[in-house]
Design a protein around this motif. Structure first.
Motif, PDB file in Angstrom:
ATOM      1  N   ALA A  40      -6.794  10.351  16.416  1.00  0.00           N
ATOM      2  CA  ALA A  40      -6.163  10.031  14.992  1.00  0.00           C
ATOM      3  C   ALA A  40      -7.211   9.710  13.921  1.00  0.00           C
ATOM      4  CB  ALA A  40      -4.989   9.197  15.073  1.00  0.00           C
ATOM      5  N   VAL A  41      -7.032  10.322  12.467  1.00  0.00           N
ATOM      6  CA  VAL A  41      -7.884   9.915  11.544  1.00  0.00           C
ATOM      7  C   VAL A  41      -6.729   9.283  10.542  1.00  0.00           C
ATOM      8  CG1 VAL A  41      -9.501  10.344   9.731  1.00  0.00           C
ATOM      9  CG2 VAL A  41      -9.946  11.274  12.152  1.00  0.00           C
ATOM     10  N   VAL A  42      -7.030   8.151   9.996  1.00  0.00           N
ATOM     11  CA  VAL A  42      -5.880   7.966   8.732  1.00  0.00           C
ATOM     12  C   VAL A  42      -6.940   7.992   7.515  1.00  0.00           C
ATOM     13  CG1 VAL A  42      -4.883   5.755   7.771  1.00  0.00           C
ATOM     14  CG2 VAL A  42      -4.656   5.908  10.308  1.00  0.00           C
ATOM     15  N   LEU A  43      -6.112   9.054   6.770  1.00  0.00           N
ATOM     16  CA  LEU A  43      -6.789   9.249   5.413  1.00  0.00           C
ATOM     17  C   LEU A  43      -5.851   8.688   4.322  1.00  0.00           C
ATOM     18  CD1 LEU A  43      -8.529  10.930   3.508  1.00  0.00           C
ATOM     19  CD2 LEU A  43      -7.311  12.611   3.851  1.00  0.00           C
ATOM     20  N   GLY A 128     -10.669   5.891  20.078  1.00  0.00           N
ATOM     21  CA  GLY A 128     -10.315   5.117  18.741  1.00  0.00           C
ATOM     22  C   GLY A 128      -9.968   6.021  17.540  1.00  0.00           C
ATOM     23  N   VAL A 129      -9.649   5.193  16.533  1.00  0.00           N
ATOM     24  CA  VAL A 129      -9.007   5.982  15.277  1.00  0.00           C
ATOM     25  C   VAL A 129     -10.310   5.903  14.268  1.00  0.00           C
ATOM     26  CG1 VAL A 129      -7.301   5.773  13.553  1.00  0.00           C
ATOM     27  CG2 VAL A 129      -6.611   5.012  15.881  1.00  0.00           C
ATOM     28  N   GLY A 130     -10.328   6.934  13.330  1.00  0.00           N
ATOM     29  CA  GLY A 130     -10.921   7.047  12.082  1.00  0.00           C
ATOM     30  C   GLY A 130     -10.109   6.705  10.968  1.00  0.00           C
ATOM     31  N   ALA A 131     -10.876   5.994   9.991  1.00  0.00           N
ATOM     32  CA  ALA A 131     -10.334   5.408   8.864  1.00  0.00           C
ATOM     33  C   ALA A 131     -10.958   5.989   7.384  1.00  0.00           C
ATOM     34  CB  ALA A 131     -10.079   3.925   8.570  1.00  0.00           C
ATOM     35  N   ILE A 132     -10.491   6.917   6.543  1.00  0.00           N
ATOM     36  CA  ILE A 132     -11.162   7.192   5.391  1.00  0.00           C
ATOM     37  C   ILE A 132     -10.351   6.544   4.333  1.00  0.00           C
ATOM     38  CG2 ILE A 132     -11.897   9.220   3.965  1.00  0.00           C
ATOM     39  CD1 ILE A 132     -11.857  11.169   6.454  1.00  0.00           C
ATOM     40  N   GLY A 133     -11.317   5.782   3.513  1.00  0.00           N
ATOM     41  CA  GLY A 133     -10.603   5.375   2.173  1.00  0.00           C
ATOM     42  C   GLY A 133     -11.036   6.010   0.857  1.00  0.00           C
ATOM     43  N   LEU A 134     -10.310   6.237  -0.277  1.00  0.00           N
ATOM     44  CA  LEU A 134     -10.843   6.853  -1.201  1.00  0.00           C
ATOM     45  C   LEU A 134     -10.547   5.925  -2.545  1.00  0.00           C
ATOM     46  CD1 LEU A 134      -9.276  10.146  -0.279  1.00  0.00           C
ATOM     47  CD2 LEU A 134     -11.827   9.663  -0.087  1.00  0.00           C
ATOM     48  N   CYS A 135     -11.505   5.519  -3.392  1.00  0.00           N
ATOM     49  CA  CYS A 135     -11.385   5.183  -4.570  1.00  0.00           C
ATOM     50  C   CYS A 135     -10.541   3.812  -4.338  1.00  0.00           C
ATOM     51  CB  CYS A 135     -10.438   6.031  -5.615  1.00  0.00           C
ATOM     52  SG  CYS A 135     -10.079   5.144  -7.256  1.00  0.00           S
ATOM     53  N   PHE A 136      -9.280   3.639  -4.910  1.00  0.00           N
ATOM     54  CA  PHE A 136      -8.609   2.252  -5.015  1.00  0.00           C
ATOM     55  C   PHE A 136      -8.387   1.669  -3.737  1.00  0.00           C
ATOM     56  CE2 PHE A 136      -4.827  -0.557  -5.825  1.00  0.00           C
ATOM     57  CZ  PHE A 136      -5.137  -0.814  -6.876  1.00  0.00           C
TER      58      PHE A 136
END
Length: 274
Positions: A40-43, A128-136
């Motif tokens: 999983a990757v949480v975008l 594990g899991v990836g997490a991608i945050g953008l801007c806010f």
């Protein structure tokens, strides 16, 4: 072609290739869109919501061999980002879920996001899991690393706190916990910004480096390579090169923003397809 003509040729995204479900964490329920298979990757979306450019990135993550999970945190899902997104920003800034300004500490919504990561790891497996945050939501990818299942955080052009260019959207307690996690698990944090971004400055990246040391891999692109005809929200409201792998990405082979995208996908592959 004028900006108005270019805008007329763009449309909302129907998101028909994503499943939709309701995810409840500690009594709070939010919509999550998912596609693909594998770890999983949480975008997380950028302001003003899950735009077609965010969904393009989600599909690239999916096609790289992951189950991409896109939580709806604000705005209208799938909508093309016009200047009316300023109202979405205003509502988010006064919401109890977010800490948009200095001194507010960690945004409460990150506790829900960590719960989503736990659920996604249990469902999708892998290391594990990836997490991608953008801007806010840029810094949220780092705060999610307080959840042990998150092993590949990507912090893109983090804009919070809005009123402190050198600030970090973290409580002191969470900052110490992140330092411990980085040292204990040798965690790496990948990050991107444009050099002339006024919402995510060099001061902010310096603050991350001071907190995380060599674990922070902050990469800076020249602002003059950014897309020059982004959607109206980014053209008229953001007003500066900002969104490296979404609204300001130039989808041409070999372009610096495309190379940044490929580096992110390689980072996720290295850590989640070990």
């Amino acid at each position: 072609m004028s900006a108005e003509s270019a805008d007329a040729g763009r449309a909302d995204d129907a998101m028909t290739d994503f499943s939709r479900r309701q995810v409840e964490v500690a009594g709070v329920t939010k919509t999550v869109y998912a596609a693909g298979s594998g770890p999983a990757v949480v975008l997380m979306p950028e302001m003003p919501g899950i735009s077609p450019d965010v969904l393009r990135l989600a599909r690239w993550v999916r096609d790289a061999g992951f189950t991409v999970q896109v939580p709806s945190l604000f705005g209208l899902d799938g909508a093309y980002p016009g200047a009316e997104g300023t109202e979405v920003v205003r509502r988010a800034c006064v919401s109890a879920e977010f800490r948009a300004f200095a001194g507010g500490g960690t945004s409460p919504v990150t506790a829900w996001l960590r719960g989503l990561a736990r659920e996604a790891h249990a469902a999708c497996g892998g290391p594990g899991v990836g997490a991608i945050g953008l801007c806010f939501t840029g810094n949220f990818a780092l705060t999610m690393a307080l959840e042990p299942s998150v092993v590949a955080p990507v912090v893109n052009h983090p804009s919070l706190p809005l009123d402190d260019p050198g600030g970090l959207e973290l409580s002191d307690e969470d900052a110490r916990a992140l330092q411990d996690r980085v040292a204990r698990d040798r965690l790496k944090v990948l990050a991107y910004r444009f050099d002339n971004d006024r919402w995510c400055t060099g001061q902010r990246f310096a603050a991350y480096r001071a907190l995380l040391g060599e674990a922070f891999d902050g990469r800076v692109l020249p602002g003059d390579v950014a897309r020059t005809d982004p959607p109206p929200f980014f053209r008229d409201v953001v007003g500066t090169p900002h969104s490296v792998v979404t609204a300001h990405l130039v989808d041409e082979d070999g372009h610096p923003t495309v190379r940044a995208r490929d580096e992110i996908l390689a980072f996720l592959t290295e850590r989640l397809h070990a």
